[in-house]
Scaffold this active site. Structure first.
Site, PDB file in Angstrom:
ATOM      1  N   ARG A 256       0.646  -1.152  -0.044  1.00  0.00           N
ATOM      2  CA  ARG A 256      -0.153  -0.114  -0.005  1.00  0.00           C
ATOM      3  C   ARG A 256       0.896   1.187   0.045  1.00  0.00           C
ATOM      4  NH1 ARG A 256      -3.839  -2.481   1.265  1.00  0.00           N
ATOM      5  NH2 ARG A 256      -2.189  -3.344   2.645  1.00  0.00           N
ATOM      6  N   THR A 257       1.726   1.344   1.283  1.00  0.00           N
ATOM      7  CA  THR A 257       2.493   2.712   1.173  1.00  0.00           C
ATOM      8  C   THR A 257       3.555   3.039  -0.143  1.00  0.00           C
ATOM      9  OG1 THR A 257       2.350   2.358   3.489  1.00  0.00           O
ATOM     10  CG2 THR A 257       3.884   4.000   2.869  1.00  0.00           C
TER      11      THR A 257
ATOM     12  N   LYS B  29      24.623  -5.927   1.003  1.00  0.00           N
ATOM     13  CA  LYS B  29      26.078  -6.081   0.725  1.00  0.00           C
ATOM     14  C   LYS B  29      26.738  -5.320   2.094  1.00  0.00           C
ATOM     15  CE  LYS B  29      26.396  -5.767  -4.211  1.00  0.00           C
ATOM     16  NZ  LYS B  29      26.634  -4.793  -5.405  1.00  0.00           N
TER      17      LYS B  29
ATOM     18  N   ARG C  29      11.231   3.170   4.104  1.00  0.00           N
ATOM     19  CA  ARG C  29      10.597   2.557   5.079  1.00  0.00           C
ATOM     20  C   ARG C  29      11.706   1.548   5.666  1.00  0.00           C
ATOM     21  NH1 ARG C  29       5.097  -0.932   5.119  1.00  0.00           N
ATOM     22  NH2 ARG C  29       4.336   1.093   5.353  1.00  0.00           N
TER      23      ARG C  29
ATOM     24  N   HIS D 271       4.366   6.242  11.801  1.00  0.00           N
ATOM     25  CA  HIS D 271       4.100   6.178  10.293  1.00  0.00           C
ATOM     26  C   HIS D 271       3.291   7.288   9.870  1.00  0.00           C
ATOM     27  CE1 HIS D 271       2.736   4.441   6.731  1.00  0.00           C
ATOM     28  NE2 HIS D 271       2.687   3.412   6.794  1.00  0.00           N
TER      29      HIS D 271
HETATM   30  C1  NCD Z   1       0.515  -0.303   8.157  1.00  0.00           C
HETATM   31  C2  NCD Z   1       1.885  -0.374   8.556  1.00  0.00           C
HETATM   32  O1  NCD Z   1       2.955  -0.622   7.515  1.00  0.00           O
HETATM   33  O2  NCD Z   1       2.231  -0.123   9.696  1.00  0.00           O
HETATM   34  N1  NCD Z   1       0.231  -0.442   6.908  1.00  0.00           N
HETATM   35  C3  NCD Z   1       0.103   0.580   5.935  1.00  0.00           C
HETATM   36  O3  NCD Z   1       1.310   1.098   5.992  1.00  0.00           O
HETATM   37  N2  NCD Z   1      -1.009   0.996   5.442  1.00  0.00           N
HETATM   38  C4  NCD Z   1      -0.347  -1.047   8.900  1.00  0.00           C
HETATM   39  C5  NCD Z   1       0.079  -2.576   9.049  1.00  0.00           C
HETATM   40  O4  NCD Z   1       0.955  -2.888   8.592  1.00  0.00           O
HETATM   41  O5  NCD Z   1      -0.644  -3.314   9.956  1.00  0.00           O
END
Ligand code: NCD
Length: 304
Positions: free
Chosen positions: A51-52, A80, A101, A129
């Protein structure tokens, strides 16, 4: 140059501007379709995400920009032994803005310290997040018409869920927010949130184990998945994973205009039978995520 590490990096009036821009994009996306021509977004994902990462990519493409990056640590030079600091220095030569991330808390901050381009924290371990929080706030503002005076229930894995931690941090700045935390004993909100965020700011809250015991009081219900990847013990995960299952019977206890949000991915915590309930807005939330990331990219690149 600005980065986004936490939702608190923007004041509430800056957030209002950002959400106004996101709403303008929602109304007239074509107007923005060339605003990032020639710009490149790097997505550096050291931890799985659909998603992100795709939301960022979709946002950049809708602005007319381009995207490069990697979607897991194994396919990057991290395998590496390259440090995040070195990677971001290199990425700074390839792209104009970066979303990162990482499973380690604080890794995006380390990157931002060495970066010559804006860095966005797209999730760091169980910590924060912020772009999910911007998505959640925009969804609430768009669907409820306000960001103050409501009772929000946060339900599920409140210990490891970074979306919950970020959202609490952001919401305490708005007046009249009542928090209700619903979790099993083992997955209660961490002490640092309790002490440094809630107690320090004199924010009162209630805690419940059973969703049924507080459902009727909620204006918003924020459901979360049990964060399997952050458990030390698989048996404990299996014991807790189906602790909450939101179904039609539980929805019948809720207010007629209560909204159900979820950052997704959903596992079992919301039964699919709830998806058709007009109060279930978790798929609309995904769309707001694209608009708010478009607004964020334009803001951090100072194109607006
Ligand atoms: C969330 C995350 O990655 O923390 N997902 C997201 O980015 N929409 C929530 C999750 O993974 O449960």
């Amino acid at each position: 140059m600005r980065h986004l590490m936490s939702p608190l990096d923007f004041t509430t009036s800056e957030l209002d501007k950002l959400f106004d821009l996101a709403s303008e994009i929602e109304k007239n996306p074509k107007k923005f379709s060339n605003t990032c021509n020639g710009k490149i977004l790097a997505t550096c994902f050291y931890e799985p995400s659909t998603r992100t990462r795709l939301s960022f990519e979709s946002a950049m493409y809708h602005l007319g920009g381009n995207v490069l990056g990697f979607s897991d640590a194994a396919s990057s030079s991290a395998s590496k032994g390259e440090s995040v600091s070195d990677t971001i220095r290199m990425i700074s030569c390839y792209a104009d803005i970066c979303a990162i991330r990482h499973p380690k808390e604080g890794a995006p901050v380390v990157a931002s310290n060495k970066s010559s381009i804006p860095v966005i924290n797209a999730g760091d371990g169980g910590h924060q997040h912020p772009t999910q929080t911007l998505t959640d706030l925009l969804t609430i503002r768009s669907m409820k018409g306000r960001l103050e005076n409501f009772t929000i229930g946060l339900c599920g894995d409140l210990k490891f869920g970074r979306t919950v931690h970020s959202l609490i941090n952001a919401l305490i700045r708005y007046p009249g927010i009542q928090f209700i935390f619903i979790s099993p004993e083992e997955l209660k909100i961490p002490d640092y949130i309790r002490e440094d965020v809630l107690d320090k700011n004199k924010i009162s809250y209630k805690e419940f184990v059973r969703l049924e015991d507080c459902m009727e009081d909620l204006d918003l219900l924020y459901m979360t998945r049990v964060q399997r990847e952050r458990f030390f013990n698989e048996e404990e995960y299996i014991r807790l994973k189906d602790f909450y299952i939101l179904d039609k019977n539980k929805m019948a206890l809720a207010k007629e205009d209560m909204l159900v949000l979820h950052p997704l991915p959903r596992v079992n915590e919301i039964s699919v039978e709830v998806d058709d309930d007009p109060r279930a807005v978790y798929f609309k939330q995904v769309q707001y995520g694209v608009y708010v990331r478009m607004a964020l990219i334009l803001t951090l690149l100072e194109l607006i």
